[in-house]
Design a protein around this motif. Structure first.
Motif, PDB file in Angstrom:
ATOM      1  N   ALA A  98    -185.704  -5.557 -23.566  1.00 34.40           N
ATOM      2  CA  ALA A  98    -187.046  -4.966 -23.613  1.00 34.40           C
ATOM      3  C   ALA A  98    -186.957  -3.463 -23.409  1.00 34.40           C
ATOM      4  O   ALA A  98    -186.096  -2.975 -22.676  1.00 34.40           O
ATOM      5  CB  ALA A  98    -187.936  -5.580 -22.548  1.00 34.40           C
ATOM      6  N   PRO A  99    -187.830  -2.685 -24.057  1.00 36.01           N
ATOM      7  CA  PRO A  99    -187.801  -1.227 -23.892  1.00 36.01           C
ATOM      8  C   PRO A  99    -188.015  -0.794 -22.446  1.00 36.01           C
ATOM      9  O   PRO A  99    -187.298   0.068 -21.956  1.00 36.01           O
ATOM     10  CB  PRO A  99    -188.930  -0.716 -24.789  1.00 36.01           C
ATOM     11  CG  PRO A  99    -189.239  -1.824 -25.722  1.00 36.01           C
ATOM     12  CD  PRO A  99    -188.838  -3.089 -25.038  1.00 36.01           C
ATOM     13  N   GLU A 100    -189.009  -1.379 -21.763  1.00 34.21           N
ATOM     14  CA  GLU A 100    -189.279  -0.989 -20.380  1.00 34.21           C
ATOM     15  C   GLU A 100    -189.737  -2.210 -19.584  1.00 34.21           C
ATOM     16  O   GLU A 100    -190.572  -2.979 -20.024  1.00 34.21           O
ATOM     17  CB  GLU A 100    -190.389   0.070 -20.314  1.00 34.21           C
ATOM     18  CG  GLU A 100    -190.012   1.413 -20.892  1.00 34.21           C
ATOM     19  CD  GLU A 100    -191.113   2.432 -20.669  1.00 34.21           C
ATOM     20  OE1 GLU A 100    -191.420   2.707 -19.491  1.00 34.21           O
ATOM     21  OE2 GLU A 100    -191.666   2.898 -21.670  1.00 34.21           O
ATOM     22  N   THR A 101    -189.176  -2.352 -18.369  1.00 41.23           N
ATOM     23  CA  THR A 101    -189.599  -3.408 -17.453  1.00 41.23           C
ATOM     24  C   THR A 101    -189.645  -2.839 -16.041  1.00 41.23           C
ATOM     25  O   THR A 101    -189.004  -1.819 -15.748  1.00 41.23           O
ATOM     26  CB  THR A 101    -188.626  -4.607 -17.462  1.00 41.23           C
ATOM     27  OG1 THR A 101    -187.346  -4.156 -17.045  1.00 41.23           O
ATOM     28  CG2 THR A 101    -188.528  -5.237 -18.820  1.00 41.23           C
ATOM     29  N   GLU A 102    -190.421  -3.492 -15.204  1.00 40.07           N
ATOM     30  CA  GLU A 102    -190.499  -3.076 -13.802  1.00 40.07           C
ATOM     31  C   GLU A 102    -190.914  -4.281 -12.969  1.00 40.07           C
ATOM     32  O   GLU A 102    -191.944  -4.896 -13.234  1.00 40.07           O
ATOM     33  CB  GLU A 102    -191.509  -1.947 -13.633  1.00 40.07           C
ATOM     34  CG  GLU A 102    -191.620  -1.437 -12.213  1.00 40.07           C
ATOM     35  CD  GLU A 102    -192.651  -0.333 -12.098  1.00 40.07           C
ATOM     36  OE1 GLU A 102    -193.639  -0.546 -11.378  1.00 40.07           O
ATOM     37  OE2 GLU A 102    -192.479   0.703 -12.754  1.00 40.07           O
ATOM     38  N   GLY A 103    -190.117  -4.627 -11.980  1.00 44.39           N
ATOM     39  CA  GLY A 103    -190.449  -5.726 -11.081  1.00 44.39           C
ATOM     40  C   GLY A 103    -190.591  -7.065 -11.783  1.00 44.39           C
ATOM     41  O   GLY A 103    -191.410  -7.886 -11.392  1.00 44.39           O
ATOM     42  N   GLY A 104    -189.817  -7.290 -12.836  1.00 40.82           N
ATOM     43  CA  GLY A 104    -189.890  -8.545 -13.571  1.00 40.82           C
ATOM     44  C   GLY A 104    -191.007  -8.605 -14.587  1.00 40.82           C
ATOM     45  O   GLY A 104    -191.248  -9.652 -15.180  1.00 40.82           O
ATOM     46  N   LEU A 105    -191.701  -7.490 -14.803  1.00 38.79           N
ATOM     47  CA  LEU A 105    -192.810  -7.452 -15.769  1.00 38.79           C
ATOM     48  C   LEU A 105    -192.467  -6.521 -16.918  1.00 38.79           C
ATOM     49  O   LEU A 105    -191.720  -5.554 -16.769  1.00 38.79           O
ATOM     50  CB  LEU A 105    -194.087  -6.961 -15.084  1.00 38.79           C
ATOM     51  CG  LEU A 105    -194.559  -7.779 -13.886  1.00 38.79           C
ATOM     52  CD1 LEU A 105    -195.728  -7.083 -13.211  1.00 38.79           C
ATOM     53  CD2 LEU A 105    -194.926  -9.178 -14.291  1.00 38.79           C
TER      54      LEU A 105
ATOM     55  N   VAL B  66    -189.062 -31.359 -13.548  1.00 37.00           N
ATOM     56  CA  VAL B  66    -188.489 -30.097 -14.002  1.00 37.00           C
ATOM     57  C   VAL B  66    -187.474 -30.369 -15.100  1.00 37.00           C
ATOM     58  O   VAL B  66    -186.592 -31.214 -14.953  1.00 37.00           O
ATOM     59  CB  VAL B  66    -187.821 -29.351 -12.827  1.00 37.00           C
ATOM     60  CG1 VAL B  66    -187.162 -28.083 -13.320  1.00 37.00           C
ATOM     61  CG2 VAL B  66    -188.837 -29.072 -11.745  1.00 37.00           C
ATOM     62  N   THR B  67    -187.620 -29.647 -16.224  1.00 34.42           N
ATOM     63  CA  THR B  67    -186.671 -29.811 -17.327  1.00 34.42           C
ATOM     64  C   THR B  67    -185.998 -28.495 -17.696  1.00 34.42           C
ATOM     65  O   THR B  67    -185.077 -28.476 -18.485  1.00 34.42           O
ATOM     66  CB  THR B  67    -187.378 -30.363 -18.577  1.00 34.42           C
ATOM     67  OG1 THR B  67    -188.439 -29.482 -18.943  1.00 34.42           O
ATOM     68  CG2 THR B  67    -187.938 -31.756 -18.327  1.00 34.42           C
ATOM     69  N   GLU B  68    -186.472 -27.384 -17.148  1.00 29.63           N
ATOM     70  CA  GLU B  68    -185.892 -26.069 -17.452  1.00 29.63           C
ATOM     71  C   GLU B  68    -184.840 -25.713 -16.416  1.00 29.63           C
ATOM     72  O   GLU B  68    -184.926 -26.088 -15.257  1.00 29.63           O
ATOM     73  CB  GLU B  68    -186.986 -24.998 -17.462  1.00 29.63           C
ATOM     74  CG  GLU B  68    -188.017 -25.196 -18.541  1.00 29.63           C
ATOM     75  CD  GLU B  68    -187.476 -24.946 -19.932  1.00 29.63           C
ATOM     76  OE1 GLU B  68    -186.580 -24.099 -20.085  1.00 29.63           O
ATOM     77  OE2 GLU B  68    -187.946 -25.623 -20.860  1.00 29.63           O
ATOM     78  N   SER B  69    -183.885 -24.916 -16.860  1.00 25.28           N
ATOM     79  CA  SER B  69    -182.851 -24.454 -15.931  1.00 25.28           C
ATOM     80  C   SER B  69    -183.313 -23.182 -15.223  1.00 25.28           C
ATOM     81  O   SER B  69    -184.493 -22.864 -15.230  1.00 25.28           O
ATOM     82  CB  SER B  69    -181.556 -24.216 -16.705  1.00 25.28           C
ATOM     83  OG  SER B  69    -181.780 -23.244 -17.703  1.00 25.28           O
ATOM     84  N   ASP B  70    -182.400 -22.437 -14.689  1.00 31.09           N
ATOM     85  CA  ASP B  70    -182.671 -21.236 -13.895  1.00 31.09           C
ATOM     86  C   ASP B  70    -183.511 -20.230 -14.687  1.00 31.09           C
ATOM     87  O   ASP B  70    -183.036 -19.581 -15.607  1.00 31.09           O
ATOM     88  CB  ASP B  70    -181.348 -20.603 -13.460  1.00 31.09           C
ATOM     89  CG  ASP B  70    -181.552 -19.384 -12.590  1.00 31.09           C
ATOM     90  OD1 ASP B  70    -182.674 -19.189 -12.101  1.00 31.09           O
ATOM     91  OD2 ASP B  70    -180.580 -18.623 -12.408  1.00 31.09           O
ATOM     92  N   GLN B  71    -184.787 -20.076 -14.316  1.00 32.41           N
ATOM     93  CA  GLN B  71    -185.692 -19.176 -15.016  1.00 32.41           C
ATOM     94  C   GLN B  71    -185.365 -17.709 -14.768  1.00 32.41           C
ATOM     95  O   GLN B  71    -185.584 -16.871 -15.635  1.00 32.41           O
ATOM     96  CB  GLN B  71    -187.138 -19.458 -14.586  1.00 32.41           C
ATOM     97  CG  GLN B  71    -187.643 -20.819 -15.010  1.00 32.41           C
ATOM     98  CD  GLN B  71    -187.868 -20.910 -16.507  1.00 32.41           C
ATOM     99  OE1 GLN B  71    -188.275 -19.940 -17.130  1.00 32.41           O
ATOM    100  NE2 GLN B  71    -187.583 -22.052 -17.085  1.00 32.41           N
ATOM    101  N   LEU B  72    -184.871 -17.379 -13.588  1.00 35.18           N
ATOM    102  CA  LEU B  72    -184.580 -15.980 -13.282  1.00 35.18           C
ATOM    103  C   LEU B  72    -183.469 -15.439 -14.174  1.00 35.18           C
ATOM    104  O   LEU B  72    -183.534 -14.296 -14.630  1.00 35.18           O
ATOM    105  CB  LEU B  72    -184.215 -15.821 -11.807  1.00 35.18           C
ATOM    106  CG  LEU B  72    -185.366 -16.072 -10.828  1.00 35.18           C
ATOM    107  CD1 LEU B  72    -184.863 -15.965  -9.392  1.00 35.18           C
ATOM    108  CD2 LEU B  72    -186.495 -15.101 -11.069  1.00 35.18           C
ATOM    109  N   ALA B  73    -182.456 -16.242 -14.459  1.00 31.71           N
ATOM    110  CA  ALA B  73    -181.371 -15.793 -15.333  1.00 31.71           C
ATOM    111  C   ALA B  73    -181.877 -15.594 -16.753  1.00 31.71           C
ATOM    112  O   ALA B  73    -181.508 -14.624 -17.424  1.00 31.71           O
ATOM    113  CB  ALA B  73    -180.228 -16.799 -15.305  1.00 31.71           C
ATOM    114  N   GLN B  74    -182.729 -16.515 -17.218  1.00 32.31           N
ATOM    115  CA  GLN B  74    -183.290 -16.374 -18.556  1.00 32.31           C
ATOM    116  C   GLN B  74    -184.195 -15.152 -18.630  1.00 32.31           C
ATOM    117  O   GLN B  74    -184.166 -14.409 -19.614  1.00 32.31           O
ATOM    118  CB  GLN B  74    -184.081 -17.622 -18.936  1.00 32.31           C
ATOM    119  CG  GLN B  74    -183.220 -18.824 -19.235  1.00 32.31           C
ATOM    120  CD  GLN B  74    -184.047 -20.041 -19.612  1.00 32.31           C
ATOM    121  OE1 GLN B  74    -185.260 -20.062 -19.441  1.00 32.31           O
ATOM    122  NE2 GLN B  74    -183.386 -21.063 -20.120  1.00 32.31           N
TER     123      GLN B  74
END
Length: 98
Positions: free
Chosen positions: A83-90, A67-75
């Protein structure tokens, strides 16, 4: 196999290329060199030689699988905040296919 000047002119005509007499002679020489190389390659006995993916037997060095990436959820939250519209992480986008 070698071409004639008339054959070079015919190919140029079919390709809709205007070619001068000097260019015709130069092209004839180039094409005959290419055909000569093809004849040399076809004369080589390749019986018993299998196809190769590469001319040399080489192996590619692979990096360690870690693993080389940090916290993906924060990014993801930072990217989706703009983003104009998101829902449930999408990302929500307009429907384009009926």
């Amino acid at each position: 196999m070698s071409l004639t000047l008339e054959q070079v002119r015919r190919v140029a005509h079919l390709a809709r290329i205007e070619i001068s007499d000097v260019e015709t002679h130069r092209t004839l020489g180039h094409l005959n060199e290419i055909f000569g190389l093809i004849e040399e390659m076809q004369a080589v006995d390749t019986q018993g030689i299998g196809p190769m993916a590469h001319a040399q037997d080489v192996a590619q060095r692979l990096r360690a699988d870690r693993v080389t990436e940090s916290d993906q959820l924060a990014q993801r939250a930072a990217f989706q905040a703009i983003a104009p519209e998101t829902e449930g992480g999408l990302y929500l986008v307009p429907k384009v296919i009926e």
